[in-house]
Design a protein around this motif. Sequence first.
Motif, PDB file in Angstrom:
ATOM      1  N   THR A 183       0.829  -1.201   0.000  1.00  0.00           N
ATOM      2  CA  THR A 183       0.000   0.000   0.000  1.00  0.00           C
ATOM      3  C   THR A 183       0.867   1.256   0.000  1.00  0.00           C
ATOM      4  N   ILE A 184       1.914   1.235   0.813  1.00  0.00           N
ATOM      5  CA  ILE A 184       2.783   2.423   0.867  1.00  0.00           C
ATOM      6  C   ILE A 184       3.501   2.597  -0.476  1.00  0.00           C
ATOM      7  N   ASP A 185       3.987   1.476  -1.034  1.00  0.00           N
ATOM      8  CA  ASP A 185       4.657   1.558  -2.347  1.00  0.00           C
ATOM      9  C   ASP A 185       3.734   2.169  -3.393  1.00  0.00           C
ATOM     10  N   ARG A 186       2.476   1.798  -3.287  1.00  0.00           N
ATOM     11  CA  ARG A 186       1.513   2.234  -4.285  1.00  0.00           C
ATOM     12  C   ARG A 186       1.210   3.731  -4.210  1.00  0.00           C
ATOM     13  N   TYR A 187       1.133   4.260  -2.991  1.00  0.00           N
ATOM     14  CA  TYR A 187       0.680   5.651  -2.839  1.00  0.00           C
ATOM     15  C   TYR A 187       1.788   6.644  -2.506  1.00  0.00           C
ATOM     16  N   ALA A 188       2.970   6.138  -2.142  1.00  0.00           N
ATOM     17  CA  ALA A 188       4.039   7.075  -1.738  1.00  0.00           C
ATOM     18  C   ALA A 188       4.679   7.695  -2.980  1.00  0.00           C
ATOM     19  N   PRO A 189       5.202   8.908  -2.848  1.00  0.00           N
ATOM     20  CA  PRO A 189       5.931   9.508  -3.971  1.00  0.00           C
ATOM     21  C   PRO A 189       7.149   8.640  -4.312  1.00  0.00           C
ATOM     22  N   GLU A 190       7.556   8.684  -5.581  1.00  0.00           N
ATOM     23  CA  GLU A 190       8.657   7.823  -5.992  1.00  0.00           C
ATOM     24  C   GLU A 190       9.926   8.111  -5.182  1.00  0.00           C
ATOM     25  N   GLY A 191      10.619   7.057  -4.804  1.00  0.00           N
ATOM     26  CA  GLY A 191      11.881   7.228  -4.062  1.00  0.00           C
ATOM     27  C   GLY A 191      11.684   7.452  -2.580  1.00  0.00           C
ATOM     28  N   ALA A 192      10.436   7.430  -2.126  1.00  0.00           N
ATOM     29  CA  ALA A 192      10.187   7.656  -0.687  1.00  0.00           C
ATOM     30  C   ALA A 192      10.880   6.555   0.106  1.00  0.00           C
ATOM     31  N   GLU A 193      11.473   6.936   1.200  1.00  0.00           N
ATOM     32  CA  GLU A 193      12.212   5.963   2.009  1.00  0.00           C
ATOM     33  C   GLU A 193      11.424   5.609   3.260  1.00  0.00           C
ATOM     34  N   TYR A 194      11.275   4.325   3.483  1.00  0.00           N
ATOM     35  CA  TYR A 194      10.558   3.892   4.690  1.00  0.00           C
ATOM     36  C   TYR A 194      10.837   2.416   4.943  1.00  0.00           C
ATOM     37  N   ASP A 195      10.532   1.968   6.150  1.00  0.00           N
ATOM     38  CA  ASP A 195      10.542   0.542   6.461  1.00  0.00           C
ATOM     39  C   ASP A 195       9.241   0.214   7.162  1.00  0.00           C
ATOM     40  N   VAL A 196       8.793  -1.008   6.976  1.00  0.00           N
ATOM     41  CA  VAL A 196       7.624  -1.481   7.708  1.00  0.00           C
ATOM     42  C   VAL A 196       8.130  -2.358   8.849  1.00  0.00           C
ATOM     43  N   ALA A 197       7.445  -2.308  10.002  1.00  0.00           N
ATOM     44  CA  ALA A 197       7.806  -3.175  11.122  1.00  0.00           C
ATOM     45  C   ALA A 197       6.534  -3.634  11.830  1.00  0.00           C
ATOM     46  N   SER A 198       6.684  -4.650  12.648  1.00  0.00           N
ATOM     47  CA  SER A 198       5.538  -5.124  13.446  1.00  0.00           C
ATOM     48  C   SER A 198       5.956  -5.120  14.911  1.00  0.00           C
ATOM     49  N   ASN A 199       5.087  -4.588  15.740  1.00  0.00           N
ATOM     50  CA  ASN A 199       5.388  -4.547  17.183  1.00  0.00           C
ATOM     51  C   ASN A 199       4.088  -4.799  17.936  1.00  0.00           C
ATOM     52  N   PRO A 200       3.665  -6.086  17.960  1.00  0.00           N
ATOM     53  CA  PRO A 200       2.380  -6.397  18.592  1.00  0.00           C
ATOM     54  C   PRO A 200       2.353  -5.977  20.055  1.00  0.00           C
ATOM     55  N   GLU A 201       1.146  -5.674  20.512  1.00  0.00           N
ATOM     56  CA  GLU A 201       0.992  -5.205  21.894  1.00  0.00           C
ATOM     57  C   GLU A 201       0.328  -6.302  22.731  1.00  0.00           C
ATOM     58  N   PHE A 202       0.848  -6.510  23.947  1.00  0.00           N
ATOM     59  CA  PHE A 202       0.338  -7.595  24.794  1.00  0.00           C
ATOM     60  C   PHE A 202      -0.337  -7.092  26.062  1.00  0.00           C
ATOM     61  N   LEU A 203      -0.595  -5.774  26.156  1.00  0.00           N
ATOM     62  CA  LEU A 203      -1.183  -5.250  27.397  1.00  0.00           C
ATOM     63  C   LEU A 203      -2.601  -5.781  27.599  1.00  0.00           C
ATOM     64  N   ARG A 204      -2.984  -5.848  28.882  1.00  0.00           N
ATOM     65  CA  ARG A 204      -4.353  -6.226  29.242  1.00  0.00           C
ATOM     66  C   ARG A 204      -5.082  -4.990  29.719  1.00  0.00           C
ATOM     67  N   GLU A 205      -6.361  -4.892  29.404  1.00  0.00           N
ATOM     68  CA  GLU A 205      -7.143  -3.783  29.939  1.00  0.00           C
ATOM     69  C   GLU A 205      -7.245  -3.948  31.454  1.00  0.00           C
ATOM     70  N   GLY A 206      -7.287  -2.825  32.149  1.00  0.00           N
ATOM     71  CA  GLY A 206      -7.357  -2.862  33.606  1.00  0.00           C
ATOM     72  C   GLY A 206      -5.960  -2.881  34.240  1.00  0.00           C
ATOM     73  N   LYS A 207      -4.974  -3.395  33.472  1.00  0.00           N
ATOM     74  CA  LYS A 207      -3.594  -3.443  33.979  1.00  0.00           C
ATOM     75  C   LYS A 207      -2.661  -2.892  32.908  1.00  0.00           C
ATOM     76  N   ALA A 208      -3.244  -2.081  32.036  1.00  0.00           N
ATOM     77  CA  ALA A 208      -2.555  -1.714  30.794  1.00  0.00           C
ATOM     78  C   ALA A 208      -1.248  -0.956  31.025  1.00  0.00           C
ATOM     79  N   VAL A 209      -1.266   0.009  31.949  1.00  0.00           N
ATOM     80  CA  VAL A 209      -0.075   0.837  32.154  1.00  0.00           C
ATOM     81  C   VAL A 209       1.078  -0.016  32.675  1.00  0.00           C
ATOM     82  N   ASP A 210       0.782  -0.830  33.685  1.00  0.00           N
ATOM     83  CA  ASP A 210       1.820  -1.683  34.254  1.00  0.00           C
ATOM     84  C   ASP A 210       2.300  -2.709  33.228  1.00  0.00           C
ATOM     85  N   ASP A 211       1.372  -3.269  32.473  1.00  0.00           N
ATOM     86  CA  ASP A 211       1.766  -4.253  31.451  1.00  0.00           C
ATOM     87  C   ASP A 211       2.701  -3.626  30.434  1.00  0.00           C
ATOM     88  N   PHE A 212       2.419  -2.364  30.067  1.00  0.00           N
ATOM     89  CA  PHE A 212       3.263  -1.728  29.050  1.00  0.00           C
ATOM     90  C   PHE A 212       4.653  -1.409  29.602  1.00  0.00           C
TER      91      PHE A 212
END
Length: 433
Positions: free
Chosen positions: A133-162
């Motif tokens: 999607t980014i390749d398709r819509y970004a201006p030519e030569g645009a520099e970027y990387d894609v990454a994944s950083n899943p989140e494991f926090l639980r609601e109710g304990k979210a701040v401490d989990d993070f």
Amino acid sequence: MKTAIVGTGYVGLVSGTCFAELGHEVICVDNNEEKVKILREGGIPIYEPGLKELVEKNVKAGRLSFSTDIKKALEKSEVIFVAVNTPPLPDGSADLCYVEAVSREIAQNLPGYRVVVSKSTVPVETGKWIKKTIDRYAPEGAEYDVASNPEFLREGKAVDDFLNPDRVVIGVESQRAKEKMLELYEPLKEKTEILVTNIESAELIKHASNSFLAMKISYINAIANICERTEADVQEVARGMGLDERIGNHFLQAGAGFGGSCFPKDLSAFIDIAAKLGYDFNLLREVEKINTDQKKHIVEKCKNTLWNLKGKKIAVLGLAFKPDTDDMRNAPAIDIINDLLKEGASIKACDPQAAANAKKILPDSVEYCADAYETAQGCDLLLIVTDWEEYRNMDLGRIKKALNDPPSIVDGRNIFDPEDMKKRGFHYTGVGR
Ligand code: NAD
Ligand code: UGA
């Protein structure tokens, strides 16, 4: 490091605030203008313990701000997180239209090299689609990387989990993105394992983890059903199992089943992506079925106590899908209350935080009360659906007086001891005991 989070919901707001707490400069972006207005005026759109104080502190320190403008946020940030919702479509697959929309918007406004990180829970190979999607819509030569950083926090304990996570998972495809991501998580590296994988593994770790936890809950609920047919007590069985370190004692609490915005949707999305990849994940279908049956089983327990529910008054304690949240998404209380109403019962209910959200979802006939005592008043049965601390500590003498005779309790979260409740004169039914 300068960072933007697009999507300021449970995950975006908590992650953004905690990244600011770790010393980064964070802009939380959302296209919901009302939400951004509330946050800018010092309000918090969700109930999450400890979050309000942390937001205030970091806004004051100038590290945290809120905006509706992705373009400006992109200009100022090196790493951009996508933390939008990924709800289920009617066929169970994940609706990735919000992820797609944000990826497109990022592409069209890329001002230079950026790392675009998916924090939303997504099916494996979504990273490839973000890249396309980014390749398709970004201006030519645009520099970027894609990454994944899943989140494991639980609601109710979210701040401490993070801030004190069991692990941080980072999926990358370039050294440059890896360095940026490690720099971002540098403040946590002493206290937690930071696992760097490829993007697909990171994506899969999230679905595999949530489905495994859901499976543990359905497993113990299945065991609870067997316990009910014998003299065994599921609490003792779970304890005995959990003492084996290979099994562990977490997520073996039998009860009214799991709910929330994630387990149900992630299970169905995982089953769907597995099928698309040519694998029939029947095991997870059974996990779903046990969970659906468990809610019906709670209704059966009410019927087994009162025989006929028509014209009976039932006091429901707890509406949120778990304690310490106001989140009603897929809360077991919804199905249970709807089934009780169908059987002809009338419902009085309370919840320390979720009543306002519940009103938007439950039928108008539900009567809301301030606390457990007002709810129990004049009812034929008290049903505990969410294990809030205040219900564990309630004055059982007052509850007994408030209920009609004989005072009856169905404890859908096993918060009380059956023997003790019997001694106190209750007709008491737990789960799996
Ligand atoms: P949420 O619905 O609370 O928040 C999503 C936010 O994204 C909303 O505020 C919405 O307005 C915003 N948004 C949607 N489209 C947008 C766009 N085009 N531009 C800007 N903002 C946009 O969702 P959530 O509970 O925070 O979950 C987000 C993701 O994180 C999901 O994939 C979920 O599975 C995952 N997750 C959630 C939790 C949790 O405890 N809630 C935990 C771990 C992972
Ligand atoms: C869950 C996971 O625990 C998080 O790691 C994950 O990040 C998150 O989903 C997500 O992806 O959104 P959450 O849904 O906030 O977090 O809450 P949990 O504490 O996992 O509880 C989920 C449901 O399971 C609740 O309805 C709870 O009552 C039920 N549950 C939990 C049980 O019935 N028994 C248990 O032993 C544990």
